[in-house]
Design a protein around this motif. Structure first.
Motif, PDB file in Angstrom:
ATOM      1  N   GLN A 202       0.828  -1.210   0.000  1.00 15.41           N
ATOM      2  CA  GLN A 202       0.000   0.000   0.000  1.00 15.41           C
ATOM      3  C   GLN A 202       0.863   1.261   0.000  1.00 15.41           C
ATOM      4  O   GLN A 202       0.628   2.189  -0.759  1.00 15.41           O
ATOM      5  N   TRP A 203       1.906   1.298   0.851  1.00 12.02           N
ATOM      6  CA  TRP A 203       2.688   2.539   0.856  1.00 12.02           C
ATOM      7  C   TRP A 203       3.613   2.647  -0.344  1.00 12.02           C
ATOM      8  O   TRP A 203       3.910   3.775  -0.774  1.00 12.02           O
ATOM      9  N   ALA A 204       4.006   1.534  -0.928  1.00 14.19           N
ATOM     10  CA  ALA A 204       4.727   1.617  -2.213  1.00 14.19           C
ATOM     11  C   ALA A 204       3.820   2.261  -3.267  1.00 14.19           C
ATOM     12  O   ALA A 204       4.236   3.163  -3.997  1.00 14.19           O
ATOM     13  N   ASN A 205       2.579   1.791  -3.322  1.00  9.71           N
ATOM     14  CA  ASN A 205       1.621   2.371  -4.272  1.00  9.71           C
ATOM     15  C   ASN A 205       1.326   3.836  -3.958  1.00  9.71           C
ATOM     16  O   ASN A 205       1.214   4.665  -4.858  1.00  9.71           O
ATOM     17  N   PHE A 206       1.204   4.139  -2.692  1.00  8.92           N
ATOM     18  CA  PHE A 206       0.857   5.506  -2.324  1.00  8.92           C
ATOM     19  C   PHE A 206       2.006   6.471  -2.648  1.00  8.92           C
ATOM     20  O   PHE A 206       1.786   7.536  -3.229  1.00  8.92           O
ATOM     21  N   GLY A 207       3.223   6.088  -2.289  1.00  7.58           N
ATOM     22  CA  GLY A 207       4.372   6.925  -2.635  1.00  7.58           C
ATOM     23  C   GLY A 207       4.477   7.105  -4.139  1.00  7.58           C
ATOM     24  O   GLY A 207       4.771   8.198  -4.639  1.00  7.58           O
ATOM     25  N   SER A 208       4.198   6.030  -4.834  1.00 13.26           N
ATOM     26  CA  SER A 208       4.243   6.051  -6.293  1.00 13.26           C
ATOM     27  C   SER A 208       3.145   6.949  -6.875  1.00 13.26           C
ATOM     28  O   SER A 208       3.376   7.680  -7.848  1.00 13.26           O
ATOM     29  N   ILE A 210       1.826   9.581  -5.374  1.00 14.17           N
ATOM     30  CA  ILE A 210       2.253  10.970  -5.125  1.00 14.17           C
ATOM     31  C   ILE A 210       3.294  11.384  -6.174  1.00 14.17           C
ATOM     32  O   ILE A 210       3.241  12.485  -6.729  1.00 14.17           O
ATOM     33  N   HIS A 211       4.221  10.477  -6.452  1.00 12.99           N
ATOM     34  CA  HIS A 211       5.245  10.753  -7.473  1.00 12.99           C
ATOM     35  C   HIS A 211       4.584  10.958  -8.848  1.00 12.99           C
ATOM     36  O   HIS A 211       4.966  11.869  -9.600  1.00 12.99           O
ATOM     37  N   SER A 224      -0.457   2.695  -9.893  1.00  9.43           N
ATOM     38  CA  SER A 224      -0.409   2.978  -8.452  1.00  9.43           C
ATOM     39  C   SER A 224      -1.768   2.956  -7.778  1.00  9.43           C
ATOM     40  O   SER A 224      -1.863   2.788  -6.566  1.00  9.43           O
TER      41      SER A 224
ATOM     42  N   VAL B  23      10.967  -0.218   0.445  1.00 10.60           N
ATOM     43  CA  VAL B  23      10.767   0.338  -0.895  1.00 10.60           C
ATOM     44  C   VAL B  23      11.666   1.533  -1.232  1.00 10.60           C
ATOM     45  O   VAL B  23      11.995   1.751  -2.397  1.00 10.60           O
ATOM     46  N   LEU B 152      12.508   4.614  -5.447  1.00 11.51           N
ATOM     47  CA  LEU B 152      11.370   3.903  -4.869  1.00 11.51           C
ATOM     48  C   LEU B 152      11.159   2.633  -5.699  1.00 11.51           C
ATOM     49  O   LEU B 152      10.904   2.721  -6.904  1.00 11.51           O
ATOM     50  N   LYS B 154       8.818   0.415  -6.674  1.00 11.65           N
ATOM     51  CA  LYS B 154       7.353   0.334  -6.632  1.00 11.65           C
ATOM     52  C   LYS B 154       6.881  -1.109  -6.651  1.00 11.65           C
ATOM     53  O   LYS B 154       5.932  -1.479  -5.971  1.00 11.65           O
ATOM     54  N   LEU B 162      11.317   3.876  -9.442  1.00 16.79           N
ATOM     55  CA  LEU B 162      11.071   5.299  -9.677  1.00 16.79           C
ATOM     56  C   LEU B 162      12.230   6.113  -9.118  1.00 16.79           C
ATOM     57  O   LEU B 162      12.679   5.870  -7.997  1.00 16.79           O
ATOM     58  N   TRP B 203       1.907   5.394   5.854  1.00 15.93           N
ATOM     59  CA  TRP B 203       1.808   5.841   4.451  1.00 15.93           C
ATOM     60  C   TRP B 203       1.531   7.328   4.349  1.00 15.93           C
ATOM     61  O   TRP B 203       1.907   7.947   3.350  1.00 15.93           O
ATOM     62  N   PHE B 206       4.987   8.532   4.496  1.00 15.34           N
ATOM     63  CA  PHE B 206       5.742   8.179   3.291  1.00 15.34           C
ATOM     64  C   PHE B 206       5.319   9.056   2.107  1.00 15.34           C
ATOM     65  O   PHE B 206       6.175   9.589   1.384  1.00 15.34           O
ATOM     66  N   ILE B 210       7.787  11.713   0.110  1.00 19.43           N
ATOM     67  CA  ILE B 210       7.943  11.810  -1.353  1.00 19.43           C
ATOM     68  C   ILE B 210       7.632  13.238  -1.815  1.00 19.43           C
ATOM     69  O   ILE B 210       8.361  13.822  -2.630  1.00 19.43           O
ATOM     70  N   HIS B 214      10.152  16.092  -3.601  1.00 23.60           N
ATOM     71  CA  HIS B 214       9.805  16.780  -4.848  1.00 23.60           C
ATOM     72  C   HIS B 214       9.829  18.297  -4.700  1.00 23.60           C
ATOM     73  O   HIS B 214       9.992  19.013  -5.694  1.00 23.60           O
TER      74      HIS B 214
END
Lengths: 308, 308
Positions: A202-208, A210-211, A224, B23, B152, B154, B162, B203, B206, B210, B214
């Motif tokens: 979940q936090w990998a997806n969430f950080g992704s 945001i990116h 994501s 991650v 990251l 992902k 990423l 999250w 996290f 991110i 940025h």
């Protein structure tokens, strides 16, 4: 309308946004409430008109009234405010109906007071109103209504809201199946504990996500917008949820998920054409079910609540 | 050195980075291994020299050898490679020692082959080597070594990495207390399940981290560098962990956390002066403990692995 009276548009919002459960939200512009806030001689906060839905007039029992009173008590002016609510967002639809009310009164009062409060402070007052509806303090629908665009509620105490940029061509399609989900049920259904491995996903997806919002990367956004924690539980409360989601994705949605605690379902799309295709695909699914529904297409509203 | 031989610098890295457990990672430039990769007539992959630490020469038993073989088997060239490893990063120190080896051989071979492989493909080969050391496939130290800066991971399958930007004035201070933490222990100590509320906090932090990377927002970075999930468990394996962390924060660190699975501890700092102050503060704590330690200050290495 004179300078002691202001008419505002208070937008609907989508909270949670798949992997952003409890912290991310975004603002819509095709649906929202209108409210009139009026400065009057008589002290206090009075709700003088409610249209659209049957809601209590007593300020202490009305979301817009409670947030208004929170600000009023902080300012202690020697005059009062009247509030008219023209409600378009159905309470319980999952697109921030109570948040729109809670934000509307304090935004309007702040304008009439000469803007003494910051957007974060407005949100802080609105939290009090929102708490009346949802029985707990949260800001994930309030923040996007106040700030516009995508917002991340980093923390509630102290209240910290981050504005996340989003690509200009991002649209949302929202279906609201007209069923009632009890807040108590949608909360009770959630697990108290989750697998560490799922939390990491979940936090990998969430950080992704945001990116992807920072980099206008639709492809990454698509990869994501997954929720491995909440969706498996709450989707059970929404009839034909996965059918809607699959058809939306097939029709070109970047991702779909439960809006707030449902029953509305959002899809994010690149461009209005995709959003309309997704609307058509979802309409096709839901028109067979016999369940009444509303469906909206909206660009992401980067302005948020505004004076009309 | 001729065109059939290449000397490279393979940097140390910090994985996990507080709320980015499993991650996120970033690349260092003040510490790393040097490796020489040589194209030779004789087919196969041969490790001809290992300096610094006692590691196996058999390619199948050496991290650099295993990743080299993975690439070699994919290319099937009619020549071979020799690898010299001048190891500076102590195995087990928690700053990506095996990752530096795994990445070094494939990066060097790719250069000598005329760069047929992308950075993500190099990471994919290196995962095979890393798996020899850590008994499972992961890329959170590999990705920053290959790409530089913050990365990251992902997803692992398909491998998706990423590159996250970072402010130019960001420095890291790393203390490596010379104790051994068994990988099996640092893994066994982790819970299988975590509280949903803690996962949400993680999250939120996290996503916020991110966003701070940025937007070059050091203040937000400071507020985001918290780990509520892993640190309470793994910190127990690192003597004086909270003392180090508190002194680092008091000396101006933006945040501190366990590097990889420890025992190294990283602190992120705005500017070299702050990073040096943090180094001095941590040195003061650890010189009283009787435990041997190394301490490094490094800017964030945005280039990653490179030809010398």
């Amino acid at each position: 309308m004179n300078m002691n009276e202001i008419k505002i548009f208070s937008p609907a919002t989508v909270a949670n946004v798949a992997c952003g459960f409890d912290v991310l939200g975004f603002c819509l512009d095709s649906v929202g409430d209108e409210m009139v806030i009026r400065k009057v001689d008589k002290k206090g906060v009075k709700i003088t008109k409610i249209e659209g839905f049957d809601l209590p007039f007593e300020s202490q029992l009305n979301v817009a009234g409670v947030s208004a009173l929170a600000m009023y008590d902080a300012v202690k002016p020697d005059f009062g405010f009247e509030i008219e609510i023209h409600k378009n967002i159905k309470p319980g639809s999952g697109i921030g109906s109570s948040a729109a009310s809670a934000v509307g009164s304090v935004f309007g009062m702040n304008e009439l007071l000469g803007r003494p409060f910051s957007k974060t402070e407005l949100t802080q007052f609105a939290i009090k109103g929102e708490a009346l509806a949802s029985k707990c303090e949260h800001a994930d629908n309030l923040a996007p209504a106040v700030f516009g665009g995508f917002t991340l509620v980093k923390s509630l105490s102290p209240l910290e809201i981050l504005q996340i940029p989003s690509p200009p061509n991002l649209y949302a399609t929202i279906i609201y199946p007209q069923i009632e989900i009890k807040t108590s049920e949608s909360r009770a259904i959630l697990p108290k504990e989750v697998k560490l491995q799922d939390a990491i996903t979940q936090w990998a997806n969430f950080g992704s996500l945001i990116h992807s919002l920072h980099t206008d990367n639709y492809e990454l956004m698509q990869k994501s917008l997954h929720d491995v924690i909440i969706e498996p539980y709450r989707s059970k409360l929404i009839p034909h949820y996965y059918e809607v989601k699959n058809e939306a994705l097939n029709a070109g949605a970047l991702g779909s998920g439960i809006s707030g605690s449902g029953p509305s379902v959002f899809s994010l799309c690149e461009g209005i054409k995709a959003a309309n295709n997704v609307r058509d695909a979802i309409e096709k699914v839901y028109s067979k079910t016999g369940i009444e529904f509303d469906i909206y297409v909206s660009r992401i509203n980067t302005e948020g609540i505004k004076v009309l």
